[in-house]
Design a protein around this motif. Structure first.
Motif, PDB file in Angstrom:
ATOM      1  N   ALA A 407      -4.848 -13.428  30.116  1.00 58.08           N
ATOM      2  CA  ALA A 407      -3.543 -13.534  29.674  1.00 58.08           C
ATOM      3  C   ALA A 407      -3.395 -14.174  28.333  1.00 58.08           C
ATOM      4  N   SER A 408      -2.684 -13.896  27.704  1.00 61.77           N
ATOM      5  CA  SER A 408      -2.390 -14.415  25.999  1.00 61.77           C
ATOM      6  C   SER A 408      -2.372 -15.865  26.447  1.00 61.77           C
ATOM      7  N   GLY A 409      -3.059 -16.703  25.578  1.00 63.97           N
ATOM      8  CA  GLY A 409      -3.370 -18.269  25.913  1.00 63.97           C
ATOM      9  C   GLY A 409      -4.211 -18.619  26.950  1.00 63.97           C
ATOM     10  N   SER A 410      -5.081 -17.892  27.312  1.00 62.34           N
ATOM     11  CA  SER A 410      -5.949 -18.033  28.514  1.00 62.34           C
ATOM     12  C   SER A 410      -7.108 -18.671  28.003  1.00 62.34           C
ATOM     13  N   GLY A 411      -7.363 -18.534  26.694  1.00 61.08           N
ATOM     14  CA  GLY A 411      -8.550 -19.260  25.905  1.00 61.08           C
ATOM     15  C   GLY A 411      -9.859 -18.456  25.459  1.00 61.08           C
ATOM     16  N   LYS A 412      -9.424 -16.823  25.553  1.00 60.05           N
ATOM     17  CA  LYS A 412     -10.299 -15.817  24.894  1.00 60.05           C
ATOM     18  C   LYS A 412     -10.679 -16.253  23.609  1.00 60.05           C
ATOM     19  N   SER A 413     -10.152 -16.211  22.713  1.00 58.81           N
ATOM     20  CA  SER A 413     -10.373 -16.528  21.067  1.00 58.81           C
ATOM     21  C   SER A 413     -10.632 -17.805  21.006  1.00 58.81           C
ATOM     22  N   THR A 414     -10.585 -18.594  21.639  1.00 56.62           N
ATOM     23  CA  THR A 414     -11.211 -20.057  21.719  1.00 56.62           C
ATOM     24  C   THR A 414     -12.639 -20.124  22.004  1.00 56.62           C
ATOM     25  N   VAL A 415     -12.890 -19.217  23.073  1.00 57.81           N
ATOM     26  CA  VAL A 415     -14.342 -19.201  23.610  1.00 57.81           C
ATOM     27  C   VAL A 415     -14.968 -18.199  22.353  1.00 57.81           C
ATOM     28  N   ALA A 416     -14.245 -17.261  21.662  1.00 57.52           N
ATOM     29  CA  ALA A 416     -15.215 -16.702  20.713  1.00 57.52           C
ATOM     30  C   ALA A 416     -15.657 -17.514  19.574  1.00 57.52           C
ATOM     31  N   ASP A 417     -14.296 -18.290  18.969  1.00 60.71           N
ATOM     32  CA  ASP A 417     -14.834 -19.109  18.139  1.00 60.71           C
ATOM     33  C   ASP A 417     -15.976 -20.132  18.483  1.00 60.71           C
ATOM     34  N   LEU A 418     -15.958 -20.781  19.548  1.00 61.64           N
ATOM     35  CA  LEU A 418     -16.954 -21.550  20.021  1.00 61.64           C
ATOM     36  C   LEU A 418     -18.473 -20.606  19.976  1.00 61.64           C
ATOM     37  N   LEU A 419     -18.490 -19.536  20.483  1.00 61.75           N
ATOM     38  CA  LEU A 419     -19.601 -18.735  20.443  1.00 61.75           C
ATOM     39  C   LEU A 419     -20.054 -18.392  18.943  1.00 61.75           C
ATOM     40  N   MET A 420     -19.281 -18.372  18.202  1.00 63.52           N
ATOM     41  CA  MET A 420     -19.690 -17.990  16.746  1.00 63.52           C
ATOM     42  C   MET A 420     -19.987 -19.433  15.914  1.00 63.52           C
ATOM     43  N   GLY A 421     -19.461 -20.539  16.618  1.00 64.76           N
ATOM     44  CA  GLY A 421     -19.863 -21.741  15.845  1.00 64.76           C
ATOM     45  C   GLY A 421     -18.894 -22.262  14.918  1.00 64.76           C
ATOM     46  N   LEU A 422     -17.588 -21.479  14.893  1.00 65.86           N
ATOM     47  CA  LEU A 422     -16.641 -22.127  14.062  1.00 65.86           C
ATOM     48  C   LEU A 422     -15.980 -23.283  14.482  1.00 65.86           C
ATOM     49  N   ILE A 423     -15.903 -23.466  15.502  1.00 64.32           N
ATOM     50  CA  ILE A 423     -15.363 -25.008  15.981  1.00 64.32           C
ATOM     51  C   ILE A 423     -16.410 -25.395  17.016  1.00 64.32           C
TER      52      ILE A 423
END
Length: 625
Positions: A407-423
């Protein structure tokens, strides 16, 4: 970049803070170039001292001519003197003398032109240095900070506020010029009569003190002007960003009314400041006139000066008075523009303090061969009380397509940002082929990644320019068309008026949402990344186009590109080799499609059933569409 709420506006500059900001501006001006600040200041002072020099020097010529018996004949300079200075024993004809003065006027004109160009270069170098400094700080700041800042505030700081800083620097130089010129003329006055010099200085100082309330009003006006301009910039940004929605619901008038109200308030504030400024200037001139009258009276009745010295003092005083007046006017204008300097400096310091550790020199990371792993990762955003990720672990296998659902807000985009090294995770690790990536390695890792978002970013240029922007090296047309075909975009690009050279407008506004997404996908394919993240990258496409792109993604995965896809629609998930379902920042289930479909209450099964799918069959390489 997200639309953040308007930041709280700082209070107007207090007198002490205004002085500190002016001094910091002077320090930055001096740092612009070795000695250039001082050269500019000397040129300004010389320009001030030589104002009207050629005309003033004609006066002794007329005096000499009036005493010459030769009419338009020759002038014997040796028979005359200027004060205690004897002129050389030369005989000069009038035409020659007049040519000399014309030559002086030409020299003064060339000097002023050179001074203006040099001063402009110094001020532009200074403002460009500040602009680049802010831009550099923005480019190196952590993504989690930048993504939550107001885009309108950043754009306004890099454009409008920097232009006001140019005026700040100009007024600072003008004030220093006036102060130096004032000191020189006071020194001349001191040589004639020190008591009258002290009286002149006293009158000027008292006049400046009397004008202090007007300078405070200027500081308050500068604060209000900055707030109004930021408000107007934000209104325009919101209007342009939501123009289609505004048109569709007939809400243009709301934006127009808000913008007009802000402009009217700015006009009101400016009128009040202009009225106050004009009143202050009039009172200041009246003070100086009163001082001049008192000066003459005291010079005759108290100091007992002779007429020659009084005339000399008056001539000097006539040069001093405009400088006191100039100091007052320039100080007010500086106070109006100085909030821009404070704002840009504060923003620059904030961004510098949030600098990303990975923004420096990159460490080479070997090409991905086995897997990417997040191990026991936790992450929280500063403005959120709930953790975005809480002890999450997952493995992305090389050469496979991995889907993240939830669902929205479950953390998917945050995981993507971590995988790319953005955060960077606050706890836990990111590793590639078993090697934990430190700050320097993250930048090297991003050399191998590509990202396609739901809101595709395209530049105001041609289709070709957008495709070549992220690629490594030159691209042949055959490569470009192959990438467009993979993204199901070749057909509509061929139909454009100028094909690859067709300009697509600001952010690709001349294309549909689906067309923009397909161009962004093609650009990502051309980058030939080792790791590709698709974050709702096909949300604007119909099911047939999504199915076609799904096969293309599957093919590039089999050719060596590791893919993570984030989607809510089955067509961009069912072809994945492995699926992770997230909830509240944790992995609640993972596995291959058939395995997850076999779980009656599983997240993946519920997602497919909601979309009308009863079974899931993973796509195989080479499967037709």
């Amino acid at each position: 970049m997200t639309r953040a709420p308007a930041p709280p506006q700082p209070e107007p500059l207090a007198p002490g803070e205004a002085l500190r900001n002016a001094l910091s501006l002077i320090r930055e001006l001096r740092a612009t170039g070795a000695g250039r600040f001082w050269i500019a200041l000397v040129l300004l002072v010389l320009g001030s001292l030589t104002e009207g020099l050629s005309v003033l020097l004609l006066l002794p010529v007329l005096h000499l001519l009036s005493q010459s018996d030769g009419g338009l004949g020759r002038i014997e300079l040796g028979q005359h003197h200027i004060g205690a200075l004897n002129l050389p024993d030369w005989s000069i004809g009038l035409p020659t003398l007049l040519l000399i003065f014309v030559g002086l006027a030409v020299f003064q004109m060339l000097f002023n032109r050179g001074k203006s160009v040099y001063l402009s270069d110094v001020l532009l170098d200074f403002t460009n240095r500040q602009r680049l400094s802010l831009f550099r700080a923005l480019s190196k700041a952590r993504w989690d900070r930048v993504s939550r800042m107001s885009g309108a505030e950043l754009e306004h700081a890099l454009t409008g506020e920097i232009e006001r800083i140019y005026m700040c620097a100009f007024y600072v130089l003008s004030i220093l010029q006036a102060m130096i010129g004032l000191a020189i003329y006071l020194a001349v006055c001191l040589a004639i009569s020190w008591p009258m010099t002290l009286i002149t200085l006293g009158f000027g100082t008292v006049a400046l003190l009397v004008m202090r309330p007007f300078r405070r009003r200027a500081a308050r006006f500068g604060h209000r002007l900055q707030s109004r301009r930021m408000e107007q910039f934000r209104t325009v940004a919101d209007f342009l960003g939501g123009l289609k929605s505004a048109r569709a619901s007939n809400r243009e008038a709301r934006h127009l009314d808000a913008f007009a109200a802000s402009l009217d308030q700015t006009k009101h504030d400016t009128r009040e400041f202009t009225r106050s400024n004009a009143t202050g200037s009039g009172l200041f001139q009246l003070s100086l006139t009163t001082g001049a009258a008192a000066f003459i009276f005291l010079a005759i009745t108290w100091a007992g000066l002779d007429l020659t010295r009084i005339v000399a003092l008056l001539l000097v005083a006539m040069r001093i008075a405009p400088r006191f007046l100039g100091l007052q006017g320039q100080a007010q204008q500086l106070l109006v523009s100085l909030p821009a300097w404070r704002h840009v400096r504060t923003l620059s310091r904030k961004l510098t303090a949030a600098q990303d550790d990975s923004a420096g020199e990159a460490t080479h990371v070997p090409p991905l061969a086995r897997s990417i792993q997040l191990q026991d990762v936790s992450y929280s955003y500063e403005d959120s009380a709930r953790a975005a990720l809480d002890g999450l672990s997952l493995t992305i296998r090389a050469g496979e397509v991995t889907a993240l659902i939830g669902a929205s807000g479950s953390g998917k985009s945050t995981v993507a940002d971590l995988l790319m090294g953005l955060i960077r995770a606050q706890s836990g690790t990111l590793s590639v082929d078993g090697t934990v990536l430190d700050a320097k390695a993250l930048r090297g890792w991003r050399e191998q990644t590509a990202y396609v978002a739901q809101e595709s970013f395209l530049i105001h240029g041609s289709v070709r320019a957008n495709l070549e922007g992220g690629a490594h090296g030159q691209l042949a047309d055959t490569e470009i068309w192959h990438a467009l075909e993979m993204a199901n975009a070749d057909a509509f690009v061929r139909e454009l008026p100028e094909g690859l050279e067709t300009r697509i407008g600001d952010r690709g506004v001349l294309l549909s949402g689906g067309q923009r997404q397909r161009i962004a996908l093609a650009a990502a394919f051309l980058r030939k990344p080792a790791f590709l993240v698709l974050d709702e990258a096909t949300s604007a496409l119909d099911w047939q186009a999504q199915d076609c792109i799904a096969h293309s993604v599957k093919r590039i995965a089999r050719s060596g590109t590791t893919v993570v896809t984030i989607a809510h629609r089955p067509s961009m998930v069912r072809f994945a080799d492995h699926i992770y379902a997230l909830k509240d920042g944790r992995v609640v289930e993972d596995g291959r499609g058939p395995e997850l479909m076999a779980r009656p209450d599983g997240t993946f099964r519920l997602m497919l059933q909601h979309e009308g799918y009863e079974n899931v069959v993973p796509l195989k390489t080479g499967e037709s569409h």
